[in-house]
Scaffold this active site. Structure first.
Site, mmCIF file in Angstrom:
data_model
loop_
_atom_site.group_PDB
_atom_site.id
_atom_site.type_symbol
_atom_site.label_atom_id
_atom_site.label_comp_id
_atom_site.label_asym_id
_atom_site.label_seq_id
_atom_site.Cartn_x
_atom_site.Cartn_y
_atom_site.Cartn_z
ATOM 1 N N SER A 678 0.803 -1.221 0.000
ATOM 2 C CA SER A 678 0.000 0.000 0.000
ATOM 3 C C SER A 678 0.838 1.274 0.000
ATOM 4 O O SER A 678 0.284 2.359 -0.160
ATOM 5 C CB SER A 678 -0.936 0.007 1.211
ATOM 6 O OG SER A 678 -0.190 -0.020 2.408
ATOM 7 N N LYS A 721 -6.662 3.727 8.228
ATOM 8 C CA LYS A 721 -5.786 4.732 7.619
ATOM 9 C C LYS A 721 -6.444 6.103 7.597
ATOM 10 O O LYS A 721 -5.792 7.126 7.873
ATOM 11 C CB LYS A 721 -5.423 4.291 6.201
ATOM 12 C CG LYS A 721 -4.542 3.048 6.145
ATOM 13 C CD LYS A 721 -4.310 2.572 4.732
ATOM 14 C CE LYS A 721 -3.437 1.316 4.721
ATOM 15 N NZ LYS A 721 -3.226 0.796 3.350
#
Length: 778
Positions: A678, A721
């Site tokens: 990611s 996140k």
């Protein structure tokens, strides 16, 4: 006042021991003040004033806690040990009395008066007769006291009555206060009289101990004799065919079986084992094994179950009262209860609660048990390495026991409890087997209605059990086991959620634990918000609970000291109670920087921001990656490097940079291992920024996997996140377009504050982060 000369000496306190004149005594010195006194004496004339303390358990006595009369002794030998203590051998010289304390630190320094020897107050014949009587008494004491060697009685035969009294007192098993009384007597005759009384008292005690020991020994002999006679009686009964005791035990087991509802196969097994037990000698090892096995079979709840509370509204009220938020889990439980109202064929769900520590996974399982009116059992699987911990040991092994599943069912006393398997991701594998493989049958609704434990050796129905497992991370759970569970992710809390949790749950729970009530304290809302923001940094609320406890302890002390109630906690009071803020709240940089891009990551304690730094140096196209990056993350960096090479002209990057420059990519906090795809967009953005010398917008954070063709693929942990970006005061979050459905898990108040930018290609990321137009697709 005693006659003698005045002196000033360091004082060394003793506990549980005394030093007498003309006697050599080994001592161990370990207390700082005593070591300082020893050092001072060694630097002077090697003499110390030894005084015993009144309470031997006092580690730091004051001068008033010491006796006034002691002995001036000379240091003969000192050996310093590795642990900081010292072994000292001293020889007593004269008695002395403390008159004045000169100093207390770093050691006691006192003025003393040494005593001059005084003659006996009685005539010589009387003193001599008393001396011989005391010597005879001591010889009799030594013969009775096994703790004192017999040689002591021979060596202690002094003509000097005073020295005889001191020597006997030193070895006598008497109290410190009694020995101190002897030390404080200057007259030798009075000392002998006191020692005579002590000896008579000790001999009386020893005689009493001897009589008690004789009585106890006789009682033991009588008990042993009765045991042998009973064993002989049993042997005679066996020879005559009389089996009274085994028959009564077997009958008791059969009666217990009749009173218990068990499946037919279990009933037959128990009856067969009872018949076997009936034919065995009562004290044989095999009989003990069979008896234990029957106890387990009769104790298990084969048919017993608790009645479920199917009132959805009542269950919802219980869950809401115990936990704030966690809507997905609450909704799943209420759905289960609703379906159970309509159908009795529904098997117990197998849920896996995944989230960082402190978000309420374990306590939520307890609330589910309370809401459904079921028994609760918790089994911790952290560190379990043996497959037998789950399935049990076979009965052929010594000390065999059922596994933790059957043990938990017995503990619950019902066949439909809420069974919590805590820390399922912390199991390990070694030569004893794989415990996660043993759980495959337990957590499979198609198989667990006939769960087989190696010890029980009979199928047990686990289909009615509501299994709940907890884990911090999913990737450590084996895929076959994960496939059998319904995963519910519990992400970290926002600051607003933590505020409500603290108000509704943490504070009301902590107040009675600290002896306080709501009338004793007023915790202002700004202070609580300040505490959450600047004194804790976590996904859960455990550290917040500890910090609240610290504040309440300070308040409790203030209340006890008489401070007016209620004690109001403000932001200024927080600094006074907890010190300056320990957590630096991350905020975006005020200026955009070249070669630094802000990424988003998921850790075991929730989401976090992760800056990526890139440095360009003269070289030959080398790519250096540091920060403990895993294989997947390194591959993402190489993919970004290749993409930039292929699109150098469109990105404004020097065409020959791979021949003239070296790139160094570093992810700070290098002590922490990092991996995953990611960070691909973040590393690509930082590389382009460093090569094109274009600053990255400090208010933008990003996440997403990249391909060589420049596509941005979906990643996991979007809620964690986004919450991390919100905590760090990020204003814009760039994420893959494919992850837009995951935003429904993000609280509405967070989505209102953040600007969410969905992207499909790297060029869109560069456009938002660098202002670079999207390159032409190949």
């Amino acid at each position: 006042m005693e006659s003698g000369r005045m002196r000033r000496l360091p004082l060394l306190p003793l506990r549980g021991v005394l030093v007498f004149p003309e006697l050599v005594v080994p001592l161990e010195v370990g207390r700082p003040r005593s070591l300082a006194a020893l050092e001072a004496a060694l630097l002077a004339d090697g003499e110390l004033f030894f005084v015993s303390q009144r309470d031997p358990l006092d580690d730091d006595p004051a001068v008033e806690d010491l006796y006034e009369v002691g002995v001036v002794a000379t240091i003969k030998q000192v050996a310093k040990l590795a642990n900081g203590t010292a072994k000292v051998v001293v020889e007593g010289r004269t008695r002395a009395r403390r008159t004045h304390l000169v100093q207390e630190e770093p050691f006691f320094l006192v003025d003393i008066v040494e005593w001059d020897p005084v003659p006996a107050s009685a005539d010589g014949d009387e003193v001599e007769a008393l001396r011989k009587a005391v010597a005879d008494l001591f010889e009799a004491y030594v013969k009775r006291a096994k703790r004192i060697p017999g040689e002591v009685g021979v060596t202690v035969n002094f003509e000097d009555p005073g020295r005889l009294a001191d020597t006997i007192t030193a070895v006598l098993d008497a109290k410190t206060a009694e020995k101190q009384e002897v030390l404080e007597l200057a007259d030798p005759y009075l000392r002998l009289r006191k020692v005579q009384d002590l000896l008579n008292h000790q001999i009386d005690i020893l005689e009493l101990e001897r009589r008690i020991n004789v009585r106890v020994r006789r009682q033991m002999e009588r008990t042993q004799k009765e045991y042998y006679l009973r064993e002989q009686l049993k042997a005679i009964q066996r020879e005559l065919g009389e089996r009274e005791e085994p028959a009564s035990e077997a009958q008791d087991l059969r009666e217990r079986l009749e009173q218990k509802s068990v499946p037919e196969v279990v009933r037959e097994k128990i009856l067969r084992e009872v018949d076997r037990l009936e034919k065995m000698p009562g004290m044989s090892a095999e009989a003990v094994v069979v008896r234990t096995y029957l106890d387990w079979l009769l104790a298990l709840p084969w048919e017993e179950r608790t009645e479920d509370c199917l009132d959805v509204k009542q269950a919802e009220a219980v869950l809401e009262a115990d936990h704030y938020g966690l809507e997905q889990v609450k909704e799943r439980i209420l759905e289960y209860l609703a379906v159970r109202q309509l159908s009795n064929q529904l098997r117990g769900p197998i849920l896996c609660l995944v989230g960082p520590p402190g978000v309420g996974k374990t306590s939520l399982a307890r609330s589910i048990a309370q809401a459904t009116n079921r028994k609760f059992v918790r089994v911790s699987l952290g560190g379990v390495r043996d497959e037998a911990e789950i399935r049990g040991h076979r009965r052929t092994y010594v000390g065999a026991m059922p596994g933790r599943i059957i043990q938990g069912i017995r503990q619950a006393g019902s066949k439909n409890p809420v069974f919590l398997l805590d820390e399922v991701d912390k199991m390990a594998t070694d030569f004893r087997g794989d415990p996660s493989a043993a759980l495959l049958e337990v957590l499979d609704p198609e198989q667990n209605h006939n769960f087989s434990d190696h010890y029980i050796e009979l199928p047990f129905d686990l289909s009615a059990v509501m299994f709940i497992t907890t884990a911090n991370v999913l990737h450590q759970i084996p895929r076959p086991l994960l496939d059998r569970m319904e995963v519910i992710t519990i992400a970290g809390y926002t600051e607003e959620e933590k505020f409500h949790i603290a108000r509704r749950h943490l504070l009301p729970k902590a107040l009675p634990e600290h002896g306080l009530t709501s009338e004793d304290i007023e915790f202002s809302a700004p202070a609580l918000a300040h505490l959450i923001r600047y004194y804790t940094r976590e996904a859960g609320v455990r550290q917040l609970e500890r910090e609240i406890g610290r504040v309440l302890r300070k308040v409790a002390r203030a209340v006890v000291a008489g401070q007016p109630r209620p004690v109001r906690i403000t932001r200024r009071q927080l600094v006074r109670y907890l010190g300056p803020p320990r957590v630096r709240h991350q905020t975006p940089e005020t200026e955009d920087q070249v070669g630094v891009a802000m990424g988003l990551a998921v850790t075991e304690v929730g989401g976090d921001v992760m800056p990526v730094e890139v440095m360009v140096m003269p070289g030959k196209g080398g790519l250096t990656l540091t920060g403990q990056l895993g294989d997947v993350m390194q591959e993402s960096a190489r993919a970004a490097y290749s993409y930039i090479r292929a699109h150098a002209d469109e990105l404004g990057v020097p065409r020959d940079f791979y021949q003239t420059c070296d790139l160094h990519v570093h992810v700070p906090e290098g002590a922490i291992p990092k991996d995953g795809p990611s960070a691909g967009v973040t590393m690509a953005t930082a590389m382009v920024s460093a090569l094109a010398k274009r600053p990255v917008k400090a208010s933008v954070a990003m996440t997403g996997e990249i391909t060589l063709r420049g596509r941005v693929l979906a990643v996991g942990g979007i809620k964690e996140k986004v919450l991390a970006a919100h905590r760090a005061s990020i204003r814009t979050v760039v994420l893959p377009r494919e992850n837009l459905p995951d935003l429904h898990e993000v609280p509405q108040n967070v989505r209102r504050v953040l600007k969410i930018v969905p992207v499909e290609r790297l060029g869109e990321v560069f456009e938002w982060a660098l202002g670079v137009p999207e390159p032409i697709a190949p």
